[in-house]
Design a protein around this motif. Sequence first.
Motif, PDB file in Angstrom:
ATOM      1  N   ASP A   1       0.348   6.425  -4.153  1.00 32.81           N
ATOM      2  CA  ASP A   1      -0.817   6.471  -3.119  1.00 32.81           C
ATOM      3  C   ASP A   1      -1.731   5.314  -3.496  1.00 32.81           C
ATOM      4  O   ASP A   1      -2.918   5.658  -3.289  1.00 32.81           O
ATOM      5  CB  ASP A   1      -1.462   8.029  -3.168  1.00 32.81           C
ATOM      6  CG  ASP A   1      -0.465   8.874  -2.518  1.00 32.81           C
ATOM      7  OD1 ASP A   1       0.208   8.523  -1.499  1.00 32.81           O
ATOM      8  OD2 ASP A   1      -0.450  10.182  -2.996  1.00 32.81           O
ATOM      9  N   LEU A   2      -1.339   4.272  -3.575  1.00 38.80           N
ATOM     10  CA  LEU A   2      -2.041   2.967  -3.818  1.00 38.80           C
ATOM     11  C   LEU A   2      -2.502   2.561  -2.462  1.00 38.80           C
ATOM     12  O   LEU A   2      -1.530   2.980  -1.377  1.00 38.80           O
ATOM     13  CB  LEU A   2      -1.575   2.127  -4.463  1.00 38.80           C
ATOM     14  CG  LEU A   2      -1.261   2.545  -6.099  1.00 38.80           C
ATOM     15  CD1 LEU A   2      -0.842   1.368  -6.864  1.00 38.80           C
ATOM     16  CD2 LEU A   2      -2.646   2.886  -6.545  1.00 38.80           C
ATOM     17  N   ALA A   3      -3.344   1.610  -2.124  1.00 41.44           N
ATOM     18  CA  ALA A   3      -3.628   1.006  -1.081  1.00 41.44           C
ATOM     19  C   ALA A   3      -2.517   0.029  -0.436  1.00 41.44           C
ATOM     20  O   ALA A   3      -1.949  -0.639  -1.204  1.00 41.44           O
ATOM     21  CB  ALA A   3      -4.910   0.449  -1.059  1.00 41.44           C
ATOM     22  N   GLU A   4      -2.197   0.475   0.841  1.00 44.85           N
ATOM     23  CA  GLU A   4      -0.976  -0.475   1.298  1.00 44.85           C
ATOM     24  C   GLU A   4      -1.449  -1.868   1.784  1.00 44.85           C
ATOM     25  O   GLU A   4      -2.777  -2.018   2.040  1.00 44.85           O
ATOM     26  CB  GLU A   4      -0.311   0.386   2.713  1.00 44.85           C
ATOM     27  CG  GLU A   4       0.298   1.459   2.155  1.00 44.85           C
ATOM     28  CD  GLU A   4       0.862   2.006   3.767  1.00 44.85           C
ATOM     29  OE1 GLU A   4       1.115   1.311   4.366  1.00 44.85           O
ATOM     30  OE2 GLU A   4       1.194   3.433   3.715  1.00 44.85           O
ATOM     31  N   PRO A   5      -0.790  -2.686   1.644  1.00 44.92           N
ATOM     32  CA  PRO A   5      -1.299  -3.994   2.149  1.00 44.92           C
ATOM     33  C   PRO A   5      -1.267  -4.211   3.568  1.00 44.92           C
ATOM     34  O   PRO A   5      -0.718  -3.321   4.249  1.00 44.92           O
ATOM     35  CB  PRO A   5      -0.184  -5.216   1.647  1.00 44.92           C
ATOM     36  CG  PRO A   5       1.118  -4.074   1.496  1.00 44.92           C
ATOM     37  CD  PRO A   5       0.566  -2.860   1.131  1.00 44.92           C
ATOM     38  N   VAL A   6      -2.329  -4.751   4.069  1.00 45.26           N
ATOM     39  CA  VAL A   6      -2.609  -5.283   5.438  1.00 45.26           C
ATOM     40  C   VAL A   6      -1.703  -6.402   5.792  1.00 45.26           C
ATOM     41  O   VAL A   6      -1.951  -7.539   4.981  1.00 45.26           O
ATOM     42  CB  VAL A   6      -4.093  -5.286   5.965  1.00 45.26           C
ATOM     43  CG1 VAL A   6      -4.070  -5.874   7.003  1.00 45.26           C
ATOM     44  CG2 VAL A   6      -4.920  -4.278   5.349  1.00 45.26           C
ATOM     45  N   TYR A   7      -0.553  -6.112   6.748  1.00 43.47           N
ATOM     46  CA  TYR A   7       0.110  -7.248   6.888  1.00 43.47           C
ATOM     47  C   TYR A   7      -0.280  -8.302   7.913  1.00 43.47           C
ATOM     48  O   TYR A   7      -0.535  -7.757   9.152  1.00 43.47           O
ATOM     49  CB  TYR A   7       1.605  -6.698   7.328  1.00 43.47           C
ATOM     50  CG  TYR A   7       2.507  -6.060   6.172  1.00 43.47           C
ATOM     51  CD1 TYR A   7       3.312  -6.721   5.609  1.00 43.47           C
ATOM     52  CD2 TYR A   7       2.007  -4.901   5.849  1.00 43.47           C
ATOM     53  CE1 TYR A   7       4.186  -6.417   4.579  1.00 43.47           C
ATOM     54  CE2 TYR A   7       2.735  -4.195   4.623  1.00 43.47           C
ATOM     55  CZ  TYR A   7       3.958  -4.833   4.111  1.00 43.47           C
ATOM     56  OH  TYR A   7       4.497  -4.590   3.180  1.00 43.47           O
ATOM     57  N   THR A   8      -0.350  -9.502   7.595  1.00 46.30           N
ATOM     58  CA  THR A   8      -0.595 -10.680   8.663  1.00 46.30           C
ATOM     59  C   THR A   8       0.803 -10.878   9.199  1.00 46.30           C
ATOM     60  O   THR A   8       1.767 -10.652   8.717  1.00 46.30           O
ATOM     61  CB  THR A   8      -1.262 -11.748   7.724  1.00 46.30           C
ATOM     62  OG1 THR A   8      -0.465 -12.275   6.890  1.00 46.30           O
ATOM     63  CG2 THR A   8      -2.591 -11.370   7.072  1.00 46.30           C
ATOM     64  N   ALA A   9       0.685 -11.798  10.124  1.00 49.16           N
ATOM     65  CA  ALA A   9       1.886 -12.352  10.841  1.00 49.16           C
ATOM     66  C   ALA A   9       2.621 -13.200   9.925  1.00 49.16           C
ATOM     67  O   ALA A   9       3.887 -13.062   9.727  1.00 49.16           O
ATOM     68  CB  ALA A   9       1.389 -13.059  11.964  1.00 49.16           C
ATOM     69  N   ALA A  10       1.995 -13.883   9.003  1.00 49.50           N
ATOM     70  CA  ALA A  10       2.713 -14.688   8.069  1.00 49.50           C
ATOM     71  C   ALA A  10       3.562 -13.845   6.888  1.00 49.50           C
ATOM     72  O   ALA A  10       4.506 -13.834   6.613  1.00 49.50           O
ATOM     73  CB  ALA A  10       1.793 -15.409   6.990  1.00 49.50           C
ATOM     74  N   MET A  11       3.135 -12.511   6.570  1.00 52.49           N
ATOM     75  CA  MET A  11       3.639 -12.002   5.712  1.00 52.49           C
ATOM     76  C   MET A  11       4.598 -11.030   6.317  1.00 52.49           C
ATOM     77  O   MET A  11       5.672 -10.932   5.885  1.00 52.49           O
ATOM     78  CB  MET A  11       2.497 -10.592   5.123  1.00 52.49           C
ATOM     79  CG  MET A  11       1.317 -11.010   4.364  1.00 52.49           C
ATOM     80  SD  MET A  11       0.115  -9.983   3.884  1.00 52.49           S
ATOM     81  CE  MET A  11       0.878  -8.762   2.988  1.00 52.49           C
ATOM     82  N   LYS A  12       4.584 -10.947   7.647  1.00 47.07           N
ATOM     83  CA  LYS A  12       5.550 -10.169   8.278  1.00 47.07           C
ATOM     84  C   LYS A  12       6.811 -11.189   8.542  1.00 47.07           C
ATOM     85  O   LYS A  12       7.858 -10.775   8.316  1.00 47.07           O
ATOM     86  CB  LYS A  12       5.171  -9.758   9.830  1.00 47.07           C
ATOM     87  CG  LYS A  12       4.541  -8.458   9.725  1.00 47.07           C
ATOM     88  CD  LYS A  12       4.124  -7.924  11.327  1.00 47.07           C
ATOM     89  CE  LYS A  12       3.179  -6.977  11.241  1.00 47.07           C
ATOM     90  NZ  LYS A  12       2.698  -6.886  12.662  1.00 47.07           N
ATOM     91  N   SER A  13       6.454 -12.358   8.809  1.00 49.23           N
ATOM     92  CA  SER A  13       7.450 -13.485   8.748  1.00 49.23           C
ATOM     93  C   SER A  13       8.168 -13.506   7.518  1.00 49.23           C
ATOM     94  O   SER A  13       9.562 -13.741   7.625  1.00 49.23           O
ATOM     95  CB  SER A  13       6.588 -14.620   9.112  1.00 49.23           C
ATOM     96  OG  SER A  13       7.456 -15.653   9.242  1.00 49.23           O
ATOM     97  N   HIS A  14       7.442 -13.432   6.237  1.00 46.24           N
ATOM     98  CA  HIS A  14       8.046 -13.547   4.934  1.00 46.24           C
ATOM     99  C   HIS A  14       9.049 -12.392   4.919  1.00 46.24           C
ATOM    100  O   HIS A  14      10.177 -12.871   4.292  1.00 46.24           O
ATOM    101  CB  HIS A  14       7.092 -13.660   3.978  1.00 46.24           C
ATOM    102  CG  HIS A  14       7.652 -13.736   2.547  1.00 46.24           C
ATOM    103  ND1 HIS A  14       7.993 -14.906   2.111  1.00 46.24           N
ATOM    104  CD2 HIS A  14       7.771 -12.719   1.654  1.00 46.24           C
ATOM    105  CE1 HIS A  14       8.213 -14.593   1.027  1.00 46.24           C
ATOM    106  NE2 HIS A  14       8.512 -13.384   0.523  1.00 46.24           N
ATOM    107  N   VAL A  15       8.567 -11.228   5.189  1.00 48.82           N
ATOM    108  CA  VAL A  15       9.560  -9.874   5.130  1.00 48.82           C
ATOM    109  C   VAL A  15      10.966 -10.359   5.895  1.00 48.82           C
ATOM    110  O   VAL A  15      11.879 -10.233   5.484  1.00 48.82           O
ATOM    111  CB  VAL A  15       8.685  -8.822   5.466  1.00 48.82           C
ATOM    112  CG1 VAL A  15       9.811  -7.437   5.391  1.00 48.82           C
ATOM    113  CG2 VAL A  15       7.758  -8.458   4.330  1.00 48.82           C
ATOM    114  N   HIS A  16      10.642 -10.691   7.158  1.00 45.55           N
ATOM    115  CA  HIS A  16      11.855 -10.785   8.050  1.00 45.55           C
ATOM    116  C   HIS A  16      12.589 -11.913   7.442  1.00 45.55           C
ATOM    117  O   HIS A  16      13.765 -11.862   7.702  1.00 45.55           O
ATOM    118  CB  HIS A  16      11.302 -11.442   9.467  1.00 45.55           C
ATOM    119  CG  HIS A  16      12.297 -11.567  10.356  1.00 45.55           C
ATOM    120  ND1 HIS A  16      13.124 -12.468  10.536  1.00 45.55           N
ATOM    121  CD2 HIS A  16      12.735 -10.648  11.304  1.00 45.55           C
ATOM    122  CE1 HIS A  16      14.086 -12.363  11.644  1.00 45.55           C
ATOM    123  NE2 HIS A  16      13.687 -11.125  12.053  1.00 45.55           N
TER     124      HIS A  16
END
Length: 134
Positions: free
Chosen positions: A106-121
């Motif tokens: 239950d720690l704070a989830e990261p706020v995903y930017t477009a760049a972070m989503k792109s990295h995950v993808h």
Amino acid sequence: MNAVRVTAIACLMPLSELDDDPFLVDDRRQHEMCSQWAADRDYRLTWRLSLHHLRADHCALWQDVEAGLVDVFVVPNRRALENAVDSAEDFTARCAAAGVRLETADLAEPVYTAAMKSHVHRRLSMPTAGYNGC
């Protein structure tokens, strides 16, 4: 280091869910959250599992418990647990019956930017194309 042995459970959602809920797709960040939770308590993280609707009684979850190698299961949050196993209630009951604690970081989830989503993808869509996930 404390002798408490922790198994981290992350959910493994399909890449197609990236825009709807990037945290649940990003099992690496989920495991980082669980690792931080364990480190904050001086517990030893021994296993990392990434699951998608696995049966709550599946042997992959319980073989190390039965061998006495797991003291605590930790999940990032309840939402992740509900997607990692097919029945969070059944899994919770099995943990209680086996004498293994089930905790949520239950720690704070990261706020995903477009760049972070792109990295995950990129990390998830090219694992065999020589991309090392960094």
